[in-house]
Write a protein that holds these residues in place. Structure first.
Motif, PDB file in Angstrom:
ATOM      1  N   ILE A   2      46.646  68.184 -10.952  1.00 48.11           N
ATOM      2  CA  ILE A   2      47.164  69.536 -10.711  1.00 48.11           C
ATOM      3  C   ILE A   2      47.967  69.554  -9.411  1.00 48.11           C
ATOM      4  O   ILE A   2      49.071  70.102  -9.350  1.00 48.11           O
ATOM      5  N   ASP A   3      47.410  68.938  -8.370  1.00 46.67           N
ATOM      6  CA  ASP A   3      48.115  68.878  -7.086  1.00 46.67           C
ATOM      7  C   ASP A   3      49.421  68.113  -7.229  1.00 46.67           C
ATOM      8  O   ASP A   3      50.445  68.492  -6.645  1.00 46.67           O
ATOM      9  N   ALA A   4      49.400  67.038  -8.017  1.00 42.93           N
ATOM     10  CA  ALA A   4      50.610  66.231  -8.204  1.00 42.93           C
ATOM     11  C   ALA A   4      51.711  67.042  -8.884  1.00 42.93           C
ATOM     12  O   ALA A   4      52.886  66.957  -8.505  1.00 42.93           O
ATOM     13  N   ILE A   5      51.344  67.848  -9.873  1.00 36.30           N
ATOM     14  CA  ILE A   5      52.327  68.694 -10.569  1.00 36.30           C
ATOM     15  C   ILE A   5      52.948  69.683  -9.588  1.00 36.30           C
ATOM     16  O   ILE A   5      54.168  69.853  -9.540  1.00 36.30           O
ATOM     17  N   ARG A   6      52.128  70.327  -8.797  1.00 42.03           N
ATOM     18  CA  ARG A   6      52.639  71.324  -7.850  1.00 42.03           C
ATOM     19  C   ARG A   6      53.500  70.681  -6.771  1.00 42.03           C
ATOM     20  O   ARG A   6      54.529  71.227  -6.372  1.00 42.03           O
ATOM     21  N   LEU A   7      53.066  69.518  -6.303  1.00 40.60           N
ATOM     22  CA  LEU A   7      53.859  68.827  -5.283  1.00 40.60           C
ATOM     23  C   LEU A   7      55.216  68.429  -5.833  1.00 40.60           C
ATOM     24  O   LEU A   7      56.245  68.596  -5.171  1.00 40.60           O
ATOM     25  N   GLN A   8      55.237  67.896  -7.042  1.00 40.51           N
ATOM     26  CA  GLN A   8      56.499  67.456  -7.633  1.00 40.51           C
ATOM     27  C   GLN A   8      57.436  68.631  -7.902  1.00 40.51           C
ATOM     28  O   GLN A   8      58.646  68.508  -7.788  1.00 40.51           O
ATOM     29  N   CYS A   9      56.864  69.784  -8.241  1.00 38.65           N
ATOM     30  CA  CYS A   9      57.694  70.955  -8.534  1.00 38.65           C
ATOM     31  C   CYS A   9      58.213  71.628  -7.273  1.00 38.65           C
ATOM     32  O   CYS A   9      59.359  72.098  -7.238  1.00 38.65           O
ATOM     33  N   HIS A  10      57.383  71.676  -6.233  1.00 38.09           N
ATOM     34  CA  HIS A  10      57.708  72.534  -5.100  1.00 38.09           C
ATOM     35  C   HIS A  10      57.946  71.826  -3.772  1.00 38.09           C
ATOM     36  O   HIS A  10      58.483  72.428  -2.848  1.00 38.09           O
ATOM     37  N   ILE A  11      57.544  70.584  -3.662  1.00 34.25           N
ATOM     38  CA  ILE A  11      57.802  69.850  -2.423  1.00 34.25           C
ATOM     39  C   ILE A  11      59.091  69.049  -2.546  1.00 34.25           C
ATOM     40  O   ILE A  11      59.943  69.059  -1.667  1.00 34.25           O
ATOM     41  N   VAL A  12      59.247  68.349  -3.661  1.00 35.32           N
ATOM     42  CA  VAL A  12      60.449  67.528  -3.844  1.00 35.32           C
ATOM     43  C   VAL A  12      61.221  67.913  -5.115  1.00 35.32           C
ATOM     44  O   VAL A  12      62.236  67.308  -5.409  1.00 35.32           O
ATOM     45  N   GLY A  13      60.743  68.903  -5.839  1.00 35.10           N
ATOM     46  CA  GLY A  13      61.343  69.246  -7.125  1.00 35.10           C
ATOM     47  C   GLY A  13      62.481  70.241  -7.032  1.00 35.10           C
ATOM     48  O   GLY A  13      62.973  70.555  -5.949  1.00 35.10           O
ATOM     49  N   PRO A  14      62.895  70.781  -8.189  1.00 30.27           N
ATOM     50  CA  PRO A  14      64.059  71.672  -8.234  1.00 30.27           C
ATOM     51  C   PRO A  14      63.781  73.092  -7.747  1.00 30.27           C
ATOM     52  O   PRO A  14      64.702  73.871  -7.574  1.00 30.27           O
ATOM     53  N   ARG A  15      62.509  73.453  -7.526  1.00 30.47           N
ATOM     54  CA  ARG A  15      62.173  74.808  -7.079  1.00 30.47           C
ATOM     55  C   ARG A  15      61.346  74.729  -5.795  1.00 30.47           C
ATOM     56  O   ARG A  15      60.151  75.049  -5.787  1.00 30.47           O
ATOM     57  N   PRO A  16      61.954  74.258  -4.720  1.00 33.14           N
ATOM     58  CA  PRO A  16      61.186  74.018  -3.495  1.00 33.14           C
ATOM     59  C   PRO A  16      60.679  75.293  -2.841  1.00 33.14           C
ATOM     60  O   PRO A  16      61.355  76.320  -2.848  1.00 33.14           O
ATOM     61  N   TRP A  17      59.466  75.224  -2.320  1.00 33.06           N
ATOM     62  CA  TRP A  17      58.949  76.295  -1.494  1.00 33.06           C
ATOM     63  C   TRP A  17      59.687  76.278  -0.159  1.00 33.06           C
ATOM     64  O   TRP A  17      60.317  75.284   0.213  1.00 33.06           O
ATOM     65  N   ASP A  18      59.581  77.384   0.588  1.00 33.70           N
ATOM     66  CA  ASP A  18      60.107  77.365   1.953  1.00 33.70           C
ATOM     67  C   ASP A  18      59.235  76.435   2.790  1.00 33.70           C
ATOM     68  O   ASP A  18      58.124  76.067   2.403  1.00 33.70           O
ATOM     69  N   ALA A  19      59.743  76.037   3.957  1.00 35.52           N
ATOM     70  CA  ALA A  19      59.075  75.016   4.776  1.00 35.52           C
ATOM     71  C   ALA A  19      57.648  75.417   5.150  1.00 35.52           C
ATOM     72  O   ALA A  19      56.733  74.580   5.107  1.00 35.52           O
ATOM     73  N   TYR A  20      57.440  76.681   5.503  1.00 31.55           N
ATOM     74  CA  TYR A  20      56.104  77.133   5.884  1.00 31.55           C
ATOM     75  C   TYR A  20      55.130  77.002   4.711  1.00 31.55           C
ATOM     76  O   TYR A  20      53.994  76.544   4.878  1.00 31.55           O
ATOM     77  N   SER A  21      55.567  77.399   3.511  1.00 37.39           N
ATOM     78  CA  SER A  21      54.700  77.326   2.328  1.00 37.39           C
ATOM     79  C   SER A  21      54.370  75.879   1.977  1.00 37.39           C
ATOM     80  O   SER A  21      53.243  75.573   1.572  1.00 37.39           O
TER      81      SER A  21
END
Length: 261
Positions: A50-69
């Protein structure tokens, strides 16, 4: 992306915003069928998956979170989920140093910046990069050597003494210069830098970059080791801080050239 639970309900792993939009459309009576949403359904997922999916989507993926998030989630993985930082690096493909800086910046911002505010509504996540810069070599040490602490730094960020945020890199030089320090505390880093900045020699700005780089390389190749030791001792000094700043800029450019992530 959802996980089917034993109860028959579904846990949204990725796509919470889309689910919220569908629910909003249904509640507002928007024309269309908003009772179902296309999804990839997993019957089983380990917490690490689950963590891997979220990391791939939002840390390095096409829908990145802002830096703080990003930093908040990385801190959660390290200190709440107890995932080793080496494993976090493997999951999101970043660099250990960068991830460590993000996590420590988040912790400093929560511990020191948030308490300086009158309310949580005043919490400005766009100030996060100042706390990332605070983790760079020599910055915290120079603040302490000048008789200040991280709470003082947080107050400078809050009060816009540090603005723009990249002027954090100049804080060690500013605090070592009495006139610049006084100007900084009174009106901020932008004005303090005017005291420190020395104009480049006439004509140097027209020298081709290749020649400038060759001259710097040649000079660094013969720098005496005692000078290096002296800069290590005085890591907040002007020469050391300029070298560290140059290293940050060169490192970013070289990473873009080589394609390394």
């Amino acid at each position: 992306i959802v996980l089917k639970l034993p109860s028959g309900k579904y846990q949204v792993i990725e796509g919470n915003t889309r689910v919220a939009i569908y629910r909003s459309f249904r509640e507002d009576g928007v024309i269309g069928n908003w009772n179902t949403i296309p999804a990839i359904v997993h019957d089983e997922l380990a917490s690490l998956e689950i963590d891997a999916i979220r990391l791939q989507c939002h840390i390095v993926g096409p829908r990145p979170w802002d830096a703080y998030s990003k930093a908040k989630y990385l801190e959660h993985l390290l200190y709440t989920e107890n995932i080793p930082i080496t494993q976090i690096v493997e999951l999101c493909g970043g660099r250990k140093k960068e991830i460590s800086e993000y996590i420590e910046a988040y912790r400093d911002m929560e511990k020191y910046y948030r308490p300086t505010l009158e309310s949580d509504d005043a919490f400005d996540t766009t100030r996060f990069s100042a706390f990332v810069e605070l983790q760079k070599p020599g910055i915290k040490e120079s603040v302490a050597e000048a008789g200040f602490n991280v709470t003082n730094f947080a107050e400078w960020v809050r009060d816009r003494n540090i603005d723009p945020l990249n002027t954090v890199r100049a804080v060690p030089r500013i605090l070592k210069h009495p006139q610049a320090k006084a100007r900084f505390l009174a009106v901020g880093a932008r004005e303090a830098l005017k005291i420190l900045d020395v104009p480049a020699p006439t004509g140097l700005g027209n020298v081709p970059l290749e020649q400038l780089l060759r001259a710097v390389i040649d000079r660094l190749n013969v720098i005496p080791y005692p000078d290096v030791k002296a800069m290590k001792i005085d890591s907040g000094g002007q020469k050391a801080q300029l070298l560290l700043e140059a290293n940050e800029i060169l490192g970013g450019i070289c990473k873009d050239i080589s394609g390394d992530e």
